[in-house]
Design an enzyme around this catalytic site. Sequence first.
Site, PDB file in Angstrom:
ATOM      1  N   ASP A 148      52.377 -10.885 -53.257  1.00 57.75           N
ATOM      2  CA  ASP A 148      51.121 -11.573 -53.536  1.00 57.75           C
ATOM      3  C   ASP A 148      50.410 -10.962 -54.744  1.00 57.75           C
ATOM      4  O   ASP A 148      50.474  -9.760 -54.990  1.00 57.75           O
ATOM      5  CB  ASP A 148      50.219 -11.466 -52.300  1.00 57.75           C
ATOM      6  CG  ASP A 148      48.901 -12.179 -52.464  1.00 57.75           C
ATOM      7  OD1 ASP A 148      48.933 -13.417 -52.591  1.00 57.75           O
ATOM      8  OD2 ASP A 148      47.856 -11.510 -52.480  1.00 57.75           O
ATOM      9  N   GLU A 187      54.415 -14.041 -56.859  1.00 62.22           N
ATOM     10  CA  GLU A 187      53.335 -14.975 -57.132  1.00 62.22           C
ATOM     11  C   GLU A 187      52.642 -14.439 -58.385  1.00 62.22           C
ATOM     12  O   GLU A 187      51.793 -13.557 -58.310  1.00 62.22           O
ATOM     13  CB  GLU A 187      52.348 -15.052 -55.973  1.00 62.22           C
ATOM     14  CG  GLU A 187      51.290 -16.123 -56.204  1.00 62.22           C
ATOM     15  CD  GLU A 187      49.912 -15.757 -55.672  1.00 62.22           C
ATOM     16  OE1 GLU A 187      49.059 -16.641 -55.619  1.00 62.22           O
ATOM     17  OE2 GLU A 187      49.679 -14.585 -55.348  1.00 62.22           O
TER      18      GLU A 187
END
Length: 738
Positions: free
Chosen positions: A415, A468
Amino acid sequence: MNQAELFPRLLISDEDMYLLRICRHHNPHAVLGWHRVGEDAADDYLSVIRTRQVGAESVVAIVDGLGEFPLTPTGDDFFVGGLPTPDPHAYQFRITWSGGVETTLADPYNFLPTLGEMDLHLIAEGRHEKLWTVLGAHLRSFESPQGTVTGCSFAVWAPNAKGVAVIGDFNGWNCTQHPMRSLGSSGIWEIFIPGVTEGSVYKYAIHTPDSRRDKADPMARRAEIPPATGSIVTASHYEWNDQQWLDKRAATDWQHEAMSVYEVHLGSWKIGEDYKELADDLVNYVADLGYTHVEFMPVAEHPFGGSWGYQVSGYYAPTSRWGDPDGLRYLIDKFHQRGIGVLVDWVPAHFPKDDWALARFDGPALYEHPDWRRGEQTDWGTYVFDFGRNEVRNFLVANALYWIDEFHVDGLRVDAVASMLYLDYSRKEGEWAPNQYGGREHLEAVQFLQEMNATVHKTYPGVLTVAEESTSWPGVTAQTEHNGLGFSMKWNMGWMNDTLAYFKEDPINRSWHHGMITFSMVYAYSERFILPISHDEVVHGKGSLWTRMPGDAWNKAAGVRALLGYMWAHPGKQLLFQGQEFAQRQEWSEARSLDWGDMEGWEGEYHRGIHQLVATLNDTYRNNPALYTLDSDPAGFTWVKADDAQSNVLAFTRQGAGGEQLLCVCNFGGASHQEYTVGMPQASKWKLVLNTDDAQFEGAGNDLKEEVSTLTFPWDGMADSLTLHIPAMSVQWYLRVD
């Protein structure tokens, strides 16, 4: 006259007693436990046993081969007793508490450290790849002449602490009962406590120069259910049944395989289901839809449910909200037994400021960078890891390996990578400090990501790492030896933003935005991509896929079907968030289950049709190698029609490594084209294998030809052409069959 009066050397010095009393002794094992104190046979006592038992009325040492020796209380719950032998013997304590209750326990201060010199060396270098096996709480047993001693070892890194103790439900949360010893310059504190059993709740009492902080264990492998914050002693008893899957995984290169991912928030897919219940309902559901992988939003322990797991307090502890760690193992195992891989979201970028967790763990900054310009993410109210510190980097790299080793996960989706790569990420002038060369690149974070990726891929072939990363940082999926970050794949945020913006436009306006739907092919092979329509796109007022589509219910359903048909044919793997597989009408919320009622009754016909389409897309996709074997190779894609903005039509072919060919034709306009002609480079015959407008998907059900062939009629500068019926707001796939 008691033993202490006979022989003052049995006593604890005033300084040691003071430090033990305030829990700031660096080596309580040098004072407590068994120690030789006599020099020769003329001494009355040649050795001593010292202990502190808070609240005890009496303590008797039961010494193997010598008998029982009552210990003398010396104040502040300390007890001492001399022995007439210079040699250590196995012993236990029989402790009498108020009310006459007795317990018999071995002495915590009569055991050697559970970490060896090599462990300490590797930790200092930041290279202990199985850190979780030596730090944290571990149930252990030792054989002695008096029988097997069972208990739990505890070890924690707290280099700035003046003293550390284990507190828990087994010692009345009293910080003076079990002070830990410091293992030299390593900064690690350690103790083995006999009698502590699985399920015991504990924390560390960290003493700094000016305060005491009761902290959850950073390496805890289980935690209490929030809002409780204690760590729990645990051990796995699970027996895996997925070796066949693991063997297959190790031999698989997912770049050249079909891969479609169902992203799920375990707590809200169906509210109230735990890991084991999900192992029935969720596994069957994902398998029936034909997905190859599932991706869990973060499952590591987190204090605030509304963070969806992206503010982690327990990096090594699966959240207890949905069951125990073996329950998560059971869920993952069930996916593997159905041939479905499991990715988990992993958050090494930042962590919350809760004072019982990692934040300012032993006083000053420890896990976080000490300079606020690098150590805080003010937008999120979190701390940023100090990626340049060996022990912190080790904590994170080992954590990545932990989830793969202990829970058999098949990939980590990392993330907020962009927030790690740039020192000025979401910071104003004066709020960030440049790197040593004056640039904005976070060099230590880059090195950490490279080390993590290289270590994962070296240790576990076939396991994926997915970034990401929302910027154009070069080489996110390039190998580390080529100066890349080393990720297996990257989320294609550009494709996602452009595609959703395009489909939000009314069809009558889309011709003015045609470049948004074709631009992705300009950079499609700059990285190895996953096409994500994730949870982030259906929250915070953005609307669901359903509400983004213009028009009435029929047009909304047609728009969603067309988007999905185009998405599954576009180069790259696919990811769809839960609820979008049936076009849930409302935005997602972690506070409620998916709106399963959207598929019920006559009003649910369009949603049932989209649900059926997703299952058909996955099945057709997996059975057509043209759609995935050359996914990361420009040779796998050819434009057939890219410039017909006026008609809102796209057409392209996908080629497979074995010569397979599939034609995808998209009409994103509101008008049908009954005889639409596209040029083809050679004579060919094509079979219709998917039509998003089919009646089984609640489309218009136009009667399309099952097979079409080219004519020797030049078109678009090509020698042959193909004439097709393309219904409004639909996508068709044709497989070349000659």
